[in-house]
Design an enzyme around this catalytic site. Sequence first.
Site, PDB file in Angstrom:
ATOM      1  N   GLY A 167       0.728  -1.486   0.080  1.00  0.00           N
ATOM      2  CA  GLY A 167       0.143   0.046   0.198  1.00  0.00           C
ATOM      3  C   GLY A 167       1.092   1.248   0.384  1.00  0.00           C
ATOM      4  O   GLY A 167       0.584   2.232   0.055  1.00  0.00           O
ATOM      5  N   THR A 168       1.870   1.243  -0.185  1.00  0.00           N
ATOM      6  CA  THR A 168       2.819   2.290  -0.534  1.00  0.00           C
ATOM      7  C   THR A 168       2.728   3.439  -1.341  1.00  0.00           C
ATOM      8  O   THR A 168       3.937   3.740  -2.157  1.00  0.00           O
ATOM      9  CB  THR A 168       4.127   2.122  -0.305  1.00  0.00           C
ATOM     10  OG1 THR A 168       4.833   1.290  -1.294  1.00  0.00           O
ATOM     11  CG2 THR A 168       4.714   1.163   1.061  1.00  0.00           C
ATOM     12  N   GLU A 235      10.319  -1.198   4.664  1.00  0.00           N
ATOM     13  CA  GLU A 235      10.080  -1.248   5.824  1.00  0.00           C
ATOM     14  C   GLU A 235       8.375  -1.959   5.230  1.00  0.00           C
ATOM     15  O   GLU A 235       7.638  -2.444   6.210  1.00  0.00           O
ATOM     16  CB  GLU A 235       9.543  -0.165   6.487  1.00  0.00           C
ATOM     17  CG  GLU A 235      11.297   0.325   7.491  1.00  0.00           C
ATOM     18  CD  GLU A 235      10.166   1.718   7.768  1.00  0.00           C
ATOM     19  OE1 GLU A 235      10.792   1.599   8.865  1.00  0.00           O
ATOM     20  OE2 GLU A 235      10.008   2.984   6.767  1.00  0.00           O
ATOM     21  N   THR A 238       6.097  -4.741  -1.498  1.00  0.00           N
ATOM     22  CA  THR A 238       5.743  -5.944  -0.726  1.00  0.00           C
ATOM     23  C   THR A 238       7.366  -6.427  -1.973  1.00  0.00           C
ATOM     24  O   THR A 238       6.980  -5.602  -3.304  1.00  0.00           O
ATOM     25  CB  THR A 238       5.133  -6.557  -1.260  1.00  0.00           C
ATOM     26  OG1 THR A 238       3.561  -6.314  -2.219  1.00  0.00           O
ATOM     27  CG2 THR A 238       4.012  -5.913   0.277  1.00  0.00           C
ATOM     28  N   ALA A 247      10.483  -1.777  -9.389  1.00  0.00           N
ATOM     29  CA  ALA A 247      10.733  -0.391  -8.625  1.00  0.00           C
ATOM     30  C   ALA A 247      12.587  -0.523  -8.525  1.00  0.00           C
ATOM     31  O   ALA A 247      13.073  -1.018  -9.348  1.00  0.00           O
ATOM     32  CB  ALA A 247      10.529  -1.047  -6.715  1.00  0.00           C
ATOM     33  N   ARG A 444       6.292  15.062   5.734  1.00  0.00           N
ATOM     34  CA  ARG A 444       4.622  15.908   5.410  1.00  0.00           C
ATOM     35  C   ARG A 444       3.919  15.547   6.288  1.00  0.00           C
ATOM     36  O   ARG A 444       3.057  16.717   6.242  1.00  0.00           O
ATOM     37  CB  ARG A 444       4.742  14.745   3.784  1.00  0.00           C
ATOM     38  CG  ARG A 444       3.558  15.539   3.220  1.00  0.00           C
ATOM     39  CD  ARG A 444       2.865  14.918   1.916  1.00  0.00           C
ATOM     40  NE  ARG A 444       2.654  13.333   1.952  1.00  0.00           N
ATOM     41  CZ  ARG A 444       2.498  12.354   1.580  1.00  0.00           C
ATOM     42  NH1 ARG A 444       2.765  13.526  -0.077  1.00  0.00           N
ATOM     43  NH2 ARG A 444       2.035  11.025   1.151  1.00  0.00           N
ATOM     44  N   TYR A 507      14.821  13.111  -8.320  1.00  0.00           N
ATOM     45  CA  TYR A 507      14.263  12.757  -7.339  1.00  0.00           C
ATOM     46  C   TYR A 507      13.999  14.647  -7.368  1.00  0.00           C
ATOM     47  O   TYR A 507      14.843  15.589  -6.916  1.00  0.00           O
ATOM     48  CB  TYR A 507      14.460  12.586  -6.212  1.00  0.00           C
ATOM     49  CG  TYR A 507      13.664  11.491  -5.623  1.00  0.00           C
ATOM     50  CD1 TYR A 507      12.364  10.997  -4.419  1.00  0.00           C
ATOM     51  CD2 TYR A 507      14.185  10.127  -5.732  1.00  0.00           C
ATOM     52  CE1 TYR A 507      12.098   9.941  -4.962  1.00  0.00           C
ATOM     53  CE2 TYR A 507      13.605   9.052  -5.667  1.00  0.00           C
ATOM     54  CZ  TYR A 507      12.877   8.971  -4.867  1.00  0.00           C
ATOM     55  OH  TYR A 507      12.195   7.641  -4.814  1.00  0.00           O
TER      56      TYR A 507
HETATM   57  C1  LIG Z   1       7.649   6.947   1.740  1.00  0.00           C
HETATM   58  C2  LIG Z   1       7.991   6.201   0.131  1.00  0.00           C
HETATM   59  C3  LIG Z   1       9.169   6.252  -0.289  1.00  0.00           C
HETATM   60  C4  LIG Z   1       8.964   5.354  -1.457  1.00  0.00           C
HETATM   61  N1  LIG Z   1      10.638   5.066  -1.913  1.00  0.00           N
HETATM   62  C5  LIG Z   1      10.623   3.938  -3.505  1.00  0.00           C
HETATM   63  C6  LIG Z   1      11.624   4.326  -3.890  1.00  0.00           C
HETATM   64  O1  LIG Z   1      12.581   3.778  -3.036  1.00  0.00           O
HETATM   65  N2  LIG Z   1      11.906   3.119  -4.488  1.00  0.00           N
HETATM   66  C7  LIG Z   1      11.367   3.116  -5.324  1.00  0.00           C
HETATM   67  O2  LIG Z   1      11.231   1.515  -6.372  1.00  0.00           O
HETATM   68  N3  LIG Z   1       9.572   3.146  -4.617  1.00  0.00           N
HETATM   69  C8  LIG Z   1       9.757   4.209  -3.676  1.00  0.00           C
HETATM   70  N4  LIG Z   1       8.331   3.825  -3.477  1.00  0.00           N
HETATM   71  C9  LIG Z   1       7.148   3.821  -4.072  1.00  0.00           C
HETATM   72  C10 LIG Z   1       6.676   2.231  -3.401  1.00  0.00           C
HETATM   73  O3  LIG Z   1       7.114   1.793  -2.558  1.00  0.00           O
HETATM   74  C11 LIG Z   1       6.859   1.681  -4.330  1.00  0.00           C
HETATM   75  O4  LIG Z   1       6.185   1.483  -5.961  1.00  0.00           O
HETATM   76  C12 LIG Z   1       6.668   0.031  -3.985  1.00  0.00           C
HETATM   77  O5  LIG Z   1       7.393  -0.968  -5.248  1.00  0.00           O
HETATM   78  C13 LIG Z   1       5.324  -0.398  -4.279  1.00  0.00           C
HETATM   79  O6  LIG Z   1       5.041  -1.195  -3.386  1.00  0.00           O
HETATM   80  P1  LIG Z   1       3.793  -2.633  -3.050  1.00  0.00           P
HETATM   81  O7  LIG Z   1       4.021  -3.344  -2.198  1.00  0.00           O
HETATM   82  O8  LIG Z   1       3.647  -0.962  -1.774  1.00  0.00           O
HETATM   83  O9  LIG Z   1       2.418  -2.187  -3.610  1.00  0.00           O
HETATM   84  P2  LIG Z   1       0.950  -1.711  -3.538  1.00  0.00           P
HETATM   85  O10 LIG Z   1       1.213   0.164  -3.035  1.00  0.00           O
HETATM   86  O11 LIG Z   1       0.448  -2.315  -2.642  1.00  0.00           O
HETATM   87  O12 LIG Z   1       0.786  -1.664  -4.705  1.00  0.00           O
HETATM   88  C14 LIG Z   1       1.399  -0.762  -6.238  1.00  0.00           C
HETATM   89  C15 LIG Z   1       0.275  -1.158  -7.180  1.00  0.00           C
HETATM   90  O13 LIG Z   1       0.865  -2.923  -7.802  1.00  0.00           O
HETATM   91  C16 LIG Z   1       0.143  -3.332  -8.146  1.00  0.00           C
HETATM   92  N5  LIG Z   1       0.201  -4.495  -7.334  1.00  0.00           N
HETATM   93  C17 LIG Z   1       1.092  -4.735  -5.860  1.00  0.00           C
HETATM   94  N6  LIG Z   1       1.095  -6.066  -5.258  1.00  0.00           N
HETATM   95  C18 LIG Z   1       0.499  -6.611  -5.913  1.00  0.00           C
HETATM   96  C19 LIG Z   1       0.715  -8.357  -7.033  1.00  0.00           C
HETATM   97  N7  LIG Z   1       1.290  -9.290  -6.098  1.00  0.00           N
HETATM   98  N8  LIG Z   1       0.611  -8.516  -8.011  1.00  0.00           N
HETATM   99  C20 LIG Z   1      -0.343  -7.587  -9.079  1.00  0.00           C
HETATM  100  N9  LIG Z   1       0.151  -6.082  -8.588  1.00  0.00           N
HETATM  101  C21 LIG Z   1       0.593  -5.632  -7.706  1.00  0.00           C
HETATM  102  C22 LIG Z   1      -1.229  -2.578  -7.292  1.00  0.00           C
HETATM  103  O14 LIG Z   1      -2.126  -3.249  -7.984  1.00  0.00           O
HETATM  104  C23 LIG Z   1      -0.792  -1.763  -6.960  1.00  0.00           C
HETATM  105  O15 LIG Z   1      -1.727  -0.966  -8.659  1.00  0.00           O
HETATM  106  C24 LIG Z   1       8.258   4.593  -2.199  1.00  0.00           C
HETATM  107  C25 LIG Z   1       6.586   5.250  -1.453  1.00  0.00           C
HETATM  108  C26 LIG Z   1       6.546   6.194  -0.341  1.00  0.00           C
HETATM  109  C27 LIG Z   1       5.637   5.996   0.218  1.00  0.00           C
END
Ligand SMILES: Cc1cc2nc3c(=O)[nH]c(=O)nc-3n(C[C@H](O)[C@H](O)[C@H](O)COP(=O)(O)OP(=O)(O)OC[C@H]3O[C@@H](n4cnc5c(N)ncnc54)[C@H](O)[C@@H]3O)c2cc1C
Length: 597
Positions: A167-168, A235, A238, A247, A444, A507
């Site tokens: 959910g990030t 942290e 996933t 990512a 933020r 960034y």
């Molecule tokens: C403070 C902060 C720091 C961050 N730093 C980085 C960074 O350094 N590098 C970076 O790349 N990103 C970063 N991000 C963005 C985010 O963390 C990435 O995009 C991360 O890869 C999302 O992973 P998630 O598990 O939270 O996915 P979610 O947020 O849950 O989902 C993201 C997308 O992927 C889809 N999804 C999730 N899991 C699956 C699955 N198993 N199968 C199919 N679709 C799926 C969801 O439907 C959604 O469209 C950051 C975000 C925040 C808030």
Amino acid sequence: MSASYQTIEHDVPQSYRDQILKWNGWGYTDSQFAINKDGHVTFTGDKYDISGKVMPHFRPWFENYLGIDLNYVSPAQKLSDVVIDAPVENEDLIEFLQENNISFSNAAKIRLMRAHGHTVHDMVNLREGKIPRLPDVVVWPKTEQEIVKIIEGAMSHNCAIIPIGGGTSVTNALDTPVTEKRAVISMDMALLDKILWIDRENLTCRAQAGIVGQSLERQLNKKGFTCGHEPDSIEFSTLGGWVSTRASGMKKNKYGNIEDLVVHINFVCPKGIIQKQCQVPRISSGPDIHQVILGSEGTFGVVSEVTIKIFPLPEVKRYGSFVFPNFENGVNFFREVASRRIQPASLRLMDNDQFVMGQALKVASDSWWASLKSSVSKMYITSWKGFKVDEICAATCVYEGSRDEVDQQEDRLNKLAEVFQGVIGGEENGQYGYRLTFAIAYLRDLGMNHGVLGESFETSVPWDKVLSLCRNVKELMRREAKAQGVKHPVLASCRVTQVYDAGACVYFYFGFNARGLSNGLQVYDRIETAARDEIIACGGSISHHHGVGKIRKQWMLTTNGAVGIALLKAIKSELDPANIFANANLIDIIGSPHSKL
Ligand SMILES: Cc1cc2nc3c(=O)[nH]c(=O)nc-3n(C[C@H](O)[C@H](O)[C@H](O)COP(=O)(O)OP(=O)(O)OC[C@H]3O[C@@H](n4cnc5c(N)ncnc54)[C@H](O)[C@@H]3O)c2cc1C
């Protein structure tokens, strides 16, 4: 929280998301920036290096820099005041889930916790209680077979699915489209959180897609390995989320981005399961199917299992830092590091605004020696070296490898930095800067409590355009803010976070005091949109790693061209003809209610 409908649920797991994460802000419930009784900024909880510490310089910086009065509070609504609409009813779906013993719930808070990511939009909506559309039911598959089953159920009972990992997301990718009339299932991957095997011979690891980054890394570390992927969100994000968003981690120079780390993916879509017959380091069998899955943002199906490369834990991990007289010297240093291919695991360059902010975030030194050291080094840099306080910038780095490797890397970098008038800033500052990243994500929320709106967004850009892009985009943000009626100075700063042979990732951090504006979020939107147009005009990309989601869809056509978009649509209609994965990310689907094409 009030909801005027009856909760129906079955076998609901105890999930960390519902227990220890904030419902309307970043991170753990016990961790936040706060103002202490002496009026200083402090950080609560005990999970971070700065937890329990006071940052005496931060309040003055914050107030002066952004024209904020910390006595003015812009409170968020309370959870108890949030009103949640009843879900779209679909009795057949509920019966189906019950019959198949699938864990599910339509409880209001459980739906709310899976209705958003972490964009400024998401946070403003939560703080103001205006979430436009929530998923209608949350399911927790326990096996890949259950994912297949749930997709079958969605197809038979006319539902949509949005997968959620940590959910990030920072692209509105998780937001349920308001135009979606079908019942929407949020597929929470939290129970698919196991490492399935570790292959020491081939240095690979197979894990379920819902495993959270820090858990994967901790378990690997215990066995003497690392996966090397370290996004700032590690942290909570996933493995499946990393794959789905393409990512990139802080240490990509040594270990690679997620696409370099992936060896094999299992992907469940309405047409069936995509998986390759072997798990080999490279294969020449036509276009790589993995590349269709990487970055698919939940629009085609679900990543269920992933095999990734792993690496023996490095013998030595060392931090470093440099101070440069100005941003240009820092960028030129980075360019030279990249062209000589001597980049350490992580290398980040902050511009002057971020450098100053980083200094303001320094905690109160608990020893007189530490504070003496810092004032002595300040004098050395400004008086002796002649650096100007309003131009200085800093780089932090992380070296990982054998002792010899790290010694050599450090030596090479130290010597090269001198050529660009860089001064060695020391290990302590490097470590502080690197680790602070995790806590900065909480900033933020403090800002929002006092009327500030802000966000970070990123791009990739060829080397010859890095400096002009950074300068132009920062100028544009300041200019546009004025034009949009922002009365106070804005935070418009940048950092270079990843280096490549052919360019870098940049960034931007943008924030402003929205006090007095009736339409702060719209103002924010206009400025970010103008900034993205400027990024693209300056030769940058739509995104280096955050992805597209819904907020950057408008640039997909420019980015990929009409034929490229047609190809993506063809893939979508082949894998998911009924648009079950209807989160409306990346592209608009012809025939769907939100289609603009
Ligand atoms: C403070 C902060 C720091 C961050 N730093 C980085 C960074 O350094 N590098 C970076 O790349 N990103 C970063 N991000 C963005 C985010 O963390 C990435 O995009 C991360 O890869 C999302 O992973 P998630 O598990 O939270 O996915 P979610 O947020 O849950 O989902 C993201 C997308 O992927 C889809 N999804 C999730 N899991 C699956 C699955 N198993 N199968 C199919 N679709 C799926 C969801 O439907 C959604 O469209 C950051 C975000 C925040 C808030």
